[in-house]
Design an enzyme around this catalytic site. Structure first.
Site, mmCIF file in Angstrom:
data_model
loop_
_atom_site.group_PDB
_atom_site.id
_atom_site.type_symbol
_atom_site.label_atom_id
_atom_site.label_comp_id
_atom_site.label_asym_id
_atom_site.label_seq_id
_atom_site.Cartn_x
_atom_site.Cartn_y
_atom_site.Cartn_z
ATOM 1 N N PHE A 1 -11.300 -4.072 11.648
ATOM 2 C CA PHE A 1 -12.327 -3.870 10.619
ATOM 3 C C PHE A 1 -11.924 -4.591 9.348
ATOM 4 O O PHE A 1 -12.473 -4.400 8.313
ATOM 5 C CB PHE A 1 -12.563 -2.359 10.340
ATOM 6 C CG PHE A 1 -11.321 -1.584 10.012
ATOM 7 C CD1 PHE A 1 -10.825 -1.567 8.710
ATOM 8 C CD2 PHE A 1 -10.641 -0.861 10.991
ATOM 9 C CE1 PHE A 1 -9.687 -0.847 8.400
ATOM 10 C CE2 PHE A 1 -9.505 -0.139 10.686
ATOM 11 C CZ PHE A 1 -9.027 -0.124 9.383
ATOM 12 N N TYR B 1 0.778 -1.239 0.000
ATOM 13 C CA TYR B 1 0.000 0.000 0.000
ATOM 14 C C TYR B 1 0.809 1.289 0.000
ATOM 15 O O TYR B 1 0.243 2.364 -0.163
ATOM 16 C CB TYR B 1 -0.983 -0.017 1.175
ATOM 17 C CG TYR B 1 -2.035 -1.091 0.990
ATOM 18 C CD1 TYR B 1 -3.105 -0.888 0.133
ATOM 19 C CD2 TYR B 1 -1.916 -2.322 1.620
ATOM 20 C CE1 TYR B 1 -4.048 -1.874 -0.078
ATOM 21 C CE2 TYR B 1 -2.856 -3.326 1.413
ATOM 22 C CZ TYR B 1 -3.920 -3.097 0.566
ATOM 23 O OH TYR B 1 -4.846 -4.087 0.356
#
Length: 414
Positions: free
Chosen positions: A414, A122
């Site tokens: 999450f 990322y």
């Protein structure tokens, strides 16, 4: 082959999620699948399709995250990102990241965050590692705790994890802790269910989830611990493992409550090891133990932060010391951030605006994200060659201002 990226519909969710499971090599329980379907924000979830097959997945949840100074900032919590092994190196991930960050910007969210399955992925999209999680395997047969005065006044009692009142109390304690530490997420509706989700396949031979509450003598709940016990035996006898899931304590007597909970976990019968997989790297127990070497400490990257709107993001937090610095920001993937930004601020607030003044510090948006929550120093990044000082003393000034009194931490998955 031709592919199509589109927003997910409820009718496509099963196919989408099956593609995600295959990419991660997991099979979720029915309870887990139902929970994540309920939590899915379909208008923020996208799939890449090749005919009838889903070959790329990505989504985001709408959260609020604490930033230095205690403000609660709306963020896009990026999740469920995968590309089918049959469609790698075809631009599928880049296409999804492009669409997603454009959407985050359109929604007015200044920051996107994620937890990476593979950290190498990322950085090229502007995400910087902003928090660490601390893992420990404590040899409780040898390591001892020295607890603060007043710990013996804290009363402990077992509580039923699934009891509605107990669950509500634990959530209230968590909510009270959120404003005090950057990186923590306010629990959104429905997400409390994830904390007590207890599929047997994930226990790895341990017990079902257990809960202990820490209380004042008058019955006021000060904190809680949720944990499992994995019974094990060796030739020498009992050698069980305590697996800590989460522990929180709040209020003026939080030091005593936390110490009482840690001591309880250390002293459980028939155990000799306490495993904790995600604690802040400045956790209190580090200062209570007799021997950190026998605690097998490991730091691991946790929350990756991406500033989607540099000006709004830097204005959303406060600064530990006064700062007046011009950043030259590089951001090829979100070019609207590129250029010079003057940040002026202190512990009361901040302003960050475009400027034509000479730059004091040059860096990429990735490094700015890494420093955003105060967990990594701009001075350390400069020493590594990731930040360039253009005005003498500017990095030191900015590094002091960006710091946080407590380590940022993400306990909320999450």
């Amino acid at each position: 082959m031709t592919t199509e990226l589109r927003v997910l519909t409820p009718a496509e969710w099963d196919t989408f999620y099956a593609s995600l499971e295959r990419a991660f090599g997991v099979t979720e329980s029915q309870e887990e699948r139902e929970l994540f379907r309920d939590l899915t924000e379909f208008d923020r979830t996208i799939g890449v399709w090749d005919g009838a097959g889903c070959v790329g997945t990505a989504g985001a949840f709408s959260f609020r995250m604490t930033v230095p100074g205690g403000a609660s900032l709306p963020v896009a919590a990026v999740t469920m990102v995968s590309v089918a092994a049959t469609h790698r190196r075809r631009g599928v991930l880049t296409t999804m990241m492009r669409r997603q960050l454009d959407d985050v910007r359109a929604r007015g969210e200044a920051v996107a965050v994620l937890v990476a399955s593979e950290p190498v992925i990322y950085g090229r999209f502007g995400y910087g590692v902003a928090t660490c999680e601390m893992r420990a395997e404590i040899d409780t047969a040898r390591v001892r705790l020295s607890v603060p005065d007043g710990t013996d006044d804290v009363r402990l009692r077992y509580a039923q994890v699934t009891d509605a009142d107990v669950h509500r109390t634990c959530e209230e304690i968590y909510a009270a802790a959120v404003p005090g530490r950057p990186g923590m997420m306010a629990r959104q509706p429905g997400w409390d269910r994830l904390q007590v989700l207890d599929p047997e396949k994930d226990r790895e031979g341990a017990t079902a989830l257990q809960c202990v509450l820490a209380e004042d003598p008058d019955g006021t709940v000060l904190g809680f611990a949720r944990f499992r016990v994995k019974p094990q035996w060796s030739a020498a006898g009992a050698d069980g493992v305590v697996v800590l899931e989460d522990l929180e304590a709040v209020g003026p007597r939080a030091p005593q409550a936390a110490a009482a909970l840690w001591r309880f976990l250390f002293d459980l019968d028939l155990t000799s090891k306490l495993v904790s997989v995600n604690r802040p790297c400045d956790d209190t127990w580090l200062h209570l133990v007799s021997d950190t070497r026998r605690s097998a400490l490991v730091l691991r990257d946790a929350l990756h932060v991406r500033l989607v709107d540099v000006g709004a993001a830097l204005e959303a937090r406060t600064y530990r010391t006064a700062v007046d610095v011009v950043f030259e920001v590089e951001d090829a993937f979100c070019p609207w951030n590129e250029g010079r930004w003057r940040l002026t601020g202190d512990a009361k607030g901040a302003v960050c605006e475009r400027t034509t003044d000479p730059a004091d510090v040059a860096l990429s948006v990735r490094e700015l994200g890494a420093a955003y929550l105060g967990g990594f120093s701009l001075a350390a990044l400069a020493a590594a060659g990731r930040v360039r000082e253009l005005r003498e003393g500017a990095v030191a000034q900015a590094a002091a201002a960006f710091g946080s009194d407590v380590a940022p931490w993400l306990p909320h998955g999450f």
